[in-house]
Write an enzyme that holds these catalytic residues in place. Structure first.
Site, short mmCIF file in Angstrom:
data_model
loop_
_atom_site.label_atom_id
_atom_site.label_comp_id
_atom_site.label_asym_id
_atom_site.label_seq_id
_atom_site.Cartn_x
_atom_site.Cartn_y
_atom_site.Cartn_z
N ASP A 263 0.88 -1.17 0.00
CA ASP A 263 0.00 0.00 0.00
C ASP A 263 0.92 1.22 0.00
O ASP A 263 2.10 1.13 0.35
CB ASP A 263 -0.95 0.00 1.20
CG ASP A 263 -2.14 0.94 0.96
OD1 ASP A 263 -2.07 1.75 0.01
OD2 ASP A 263 -3.13 0.88 1.72
C1 BGC Z 1 -4.93 3.37 0.00
C2 BGC Z 1 -5.01 2.36 -1.11
C3 BGC Z 1 -4.84 3.07 -2.43
C4 BGC Z 1 -3.51 3.78 -2.43
C5 BGC Z 1 -3.18 4.50 -3.71
C6 BGC Z 1 -3.68 4.21 -0.09
O1 BGC Z 1 -3.71 5.26 0.82
O2 BGC Z 1 -4.98 2.72 1.25
O3 BGC Z 1 -6.23 1.68 -1.06
O4 BGC Z 1 -4.98 2.17 -3.48
O5 BGC Z 1 -3.50 4.73 -1.38
O6 BGC Z 1 -3.95 5.63 -3.85
#
Ligand code: BGC
Length: 741
Positions: A263
């Site tokens: 993530d």
């Molecule tokens: C989120 C993810 C997301 C990623 C990219 C993160 O803060 O938890 O679900 O895909 O950002 O934007």
């Protein structure tokens, strides 16, 4: 002679230069694994390192020299996120990156319709493909543990079986476009508060029975090509480099051969990232999560620090090669597939898909005296009240926020649906959050209103007295501490004084219908005061049309709740015996113990005999369904065999409608505590008035098993079981007892 040698040498050089540039790996003739090995031989260590971490906010480099393209990621999961700058979260300002917003995944889960899940996946996959994305960052299948989780709207509810069944077609649909789905957030990311610093403590049985099944189905049945690690910790290791979750379970037990993506900012340690299963690092700053210098990519945990360890001999290249093989496999499955379709965006078909999913996901919670559908007669006046009738909901909520080509508001949908039949009036009623901006995308709406709450309430009530119907459209929104990433709600209640307003409207007008827009359960202290309540989710571009379809009866409601609506927060397992948000340790980490164990959602309310406001699986229709008597083709089930349980279901009402026939299994005697019953099958059928259909479920040992943590395997104990068939978890219509030999 000399000339000929010279020419030959020149030709060889030209050929070499050409072959270096020609993407020879686009040749699909060889098996992917052979092609991967072929590339592996040609890569330098530096090229391999470059391939396993980001080069921009949403991309990683391929290998230009060998014609291996970049990998481009996008959120996910409800539409394709607008473009941001290379190294910045600000909007890139493209004018061709608007999308169709599909309903939130809670709504998809509420359809209980696998075909719609496939349609969803195919449609969003087409939009992703057209925008040239390699990986769609979704779907999410974290289990609904508490109604306070700000991100529940992005997930598929409280039941592992429902989430498993619904996630698989979505993935297949997305990937049919040559775009990888990225199932997130693996695992145990069940609240947003302290999401980077929560250390989940959960027993193995609960992990395997409740929190992992949807991920397992996504990987093994859906064939997901990528998985995203979670921010939180488990066993004191972050989800993005968690030995047990990633190495032992995902890649070991489940045989996942795809890519684990971190993530964004979820990577914290080079050595753990090397060893514990992370393949592709995204979103880190130089020092991890906090903001740091620009162009930090070389300083990523899996960049220079990794290379330095290899060069100094501290670590070998075995893990690196495994990561690179996985990234190459992803490339061959996506960007290097010659037969990939081209995709499409903003098509009529995508809008139709969004509307169909919305129509089937909306849940009719209550309909006393059949006040719905609204059937205007004479000089009919419909008053619509509430901020959510006009507020755009596709902007906000965190990374799932979108820039849409269009979004039909509930008010507009209602006006269009009743044009020529009724006069539709509007009163604001309350002020929630008039802002409308996320990450540089603005709704363009001006929802400022300087009137006091008393003035707004008085206006709405006086107009309600003059109306034939009042449709209150409120609920939550996508602002922080509502349904929004990176924060949780502060309570179960509706914000902004809506409870008081609903009661006042109900007193002023007996035909007050409440439409709750949220991705979470909310308290409804006024439930006995209003005749009808509709649960509408975040429905995306076609929100207003779907809501109007249901209110007007153009569509017959057929959604069923994918999670329980508790009457009070204290009734919820996580807030009753479990921990939330946990206990802060001296090192700043929050230990959060899932003491409720396997008793999540309806499993808890049934065990404790707590009556929820609305049960899991509940949802009404404008028609009536009657159930016959269930029967089975055998009284016993042995070993690897199966038995069939059938039931006849008839539409005894006056409107064509869809019913979700639900199968629950109850273990009558077990050596371990088991839930009263568990969902193990469902079928959505459409019946015309007077029509009857027979529904058959096949039951086998897997449906009867629990996870024995000591033996670390699924076990089905011989003995008696019941197959319970009904219209919801609290509305069982017939049952059959059988025995496992
Ligand atoms: C989120 C993810 C997301 C990623 C990219 C993160 O803060 O938890 O679900 O895909 O950002 O934007």
């Amino acid at each position: 002679m000399i000339i000929r040698i010279f020419l030959t040498a020149v030709m060889a050089l030209v050929a070499a230069a050409l072959s270096a540039q020609t993407p020879v790996y686009l040749d699909n003739s060889a098996d992917i694994e052979d092609r991967i090995e072929d590339v592996m031989k040609k890569l330098t260590t530096e090229e391999k390192i470059a391939m396993i971490h980001a080069q921009s906010k949403f991309s990683s480099p391929g290998v230009k020299r060998l014609g291996i393209p970049e990998i481009w990621m996008t959120d996910g999961p409800h539409g394709i996120r607008p473009e941001v700058f290379w190294d910045d979260w600000d909007q890139a300002g493209w004018t061709n990156d608007s999308c169709v917003a599909f309903p939130a995944l809670t709504c998809l889960a509420a359809t209980w319709n696998e075909e719609l899940s496939y349609l969803y996946g195919t449609s969003i996959g087409e939009e992703a493909r057209y925008r040239n994305k390699t990986v769609l960052l979704g779907p999410g299948v974290n289990i609904y543990r508490t109604p306070l989780n700000g991100r529940n709207f992005e997930y598929m509810g409280e039941d592992p079986f429902l989430a498993s069944e619904m996630v698989v077609p979505y993935i297949k649909g997305v990937q049919s476009n040559g775009v990888a789905a990225c199932v997130k957030h693996f695992a145990l990311n069940n609240n947003e508060i302290n999401r980077h610093t929560s250390n989940v403590i959960v027993d193995d049985r609960t992990l395997y029975e409740i929190y992992l099944p949807a991920f397992k189905a996504a990987v093994q049945e859906g064939g997901a090509w990528t998985v995203m690690g979670s921010y939180n910790l488990y066993r004191n290791q972050h989800g993005c480099h968690n030995e047990y979750l990633l190495n032992d379970i995902l890649k070991g037990e489940w045989g996942f051969d795809g890519v684990v993506v971190s993530d964004w900012g979820g990577t914290h340690d080079t050595d753990q990232a090397i060893k514990n299963g992370l393949d592709l690092e995204f979103g880190s700053w130089t020092d991890g999560l906090s903001a740091g210098s620009k162009n930090a990519y070389d300083s990523y945990y899996l960049a220079a620090p990794y290379l330095e360890r290899i060069r100094s001999g501290k670590v070998g290249t075995e893990e690196l090669d495994d990561k690179v093989r996985r990234v190459l496999r992803l490339a061959f499955r996506t960007v290097m597939r010659q037969d990939r379709p081209m995709g499409s965006m903003l098509s009529d078909e995508h809008y139709e898909a969004a509307r169909a999913i919305g129509d089937e996901g909306i849940v009719l919670l209550k309909n006393e005296g059949s006040v719905l559908p609204v059937r205007p007669s004479g000089d009919c006046r419909i008053l619509v009240v509430g901020e959510n009738a006009v507020k755009m909901m596709t902007v906000g909520g965190g990374s799932s926020s979108l820039k849409v080509q269009r979004e039909v508001s509930p008010l507009k949908g209602i006006e269009d649906a009743f044009k020529g039949q009724a006069e539709v009036l509007y009163a604001r009623g309350y002020i929630g959050d008039p802002s409308g901006e996320y990450n540089g995308v603005t709704t363009g709406q001006n929802l400022q209103d300087s009137r006091t709450p008393e003035e707004l309430l008085a206006e709405a009530v006086s107009m309600a007295k003059e109306a034939d119907y009042v449709i209150f459209i409120g609920g939550l929104n996508k602002s922080p501490h509502q349904d929004c990433e990176d924060s949780d709600r502060s309570g179960l209640g509706l914000p902004y004084g809506q409870d008081k307003l609903v009661s006042a409207l109900a007193e002023a007008n007996g035909n007050t219908i409440v439409v709750n827009i949220s991705g979470n359960a909310v308290a409804m202290p006024w439930i006995d005061e209003v005749p009808a309540v509709v649960q509408a989710w975040y429905l995306g571009s076609e929100a207003g049309n779907s809501i109007a379809d249901i209110l007007s009866g153009a569509a017959n409601p057929s959604g069923k709740l994918p999670f329980t609506f508790p009457a009070a927060l204290e009734d919820c397992p996580a807030h009753s015996v479990g921990e939330y948000p946990g206990t802060r340790r001296n090192d700043g980490i929050w230990d959060i113990e899932y003491r409720e164990g396997i008793f999540v959602g309806y499993r808890w309310y049934e065990k404790e005999k707590i009556r929820p406001l609305f049960a899991f699986g509940h949802g009404l229709s404008y028609t009536e369904f009657s159930y016959g008597k269930a029967s089975s083709d055998s009284r016993t089930l042995s070993g690897d065999g199966s038995l069939n349980v059938s039931i006849e279901v008839s539409n005894t009402g006056e409107m064509t409608g869809k019913e979700v026939v639900q199968l629950y299994i109850s273990d009558l005697k077990s050596s371990l505590p088991r839930p009263v019953k568990e969902l193990k099958g469902f079928r959505k059928i459409e019946l015309e008035p007077g029509e009857t259909a027979e529904v058959t479920f096949t039951i086998n040992k897997d449906d009867l098993s629990f996870f024995d943590a000591d033996r670390h395997e699924w076990v089905a104990e011989p003995g008696k079981f019941k197959a319970l068939i009904g219209s919801s978890s609290d509305d069982i219509r017939s049952e059959v007892t059988f025995e496992l030999k």
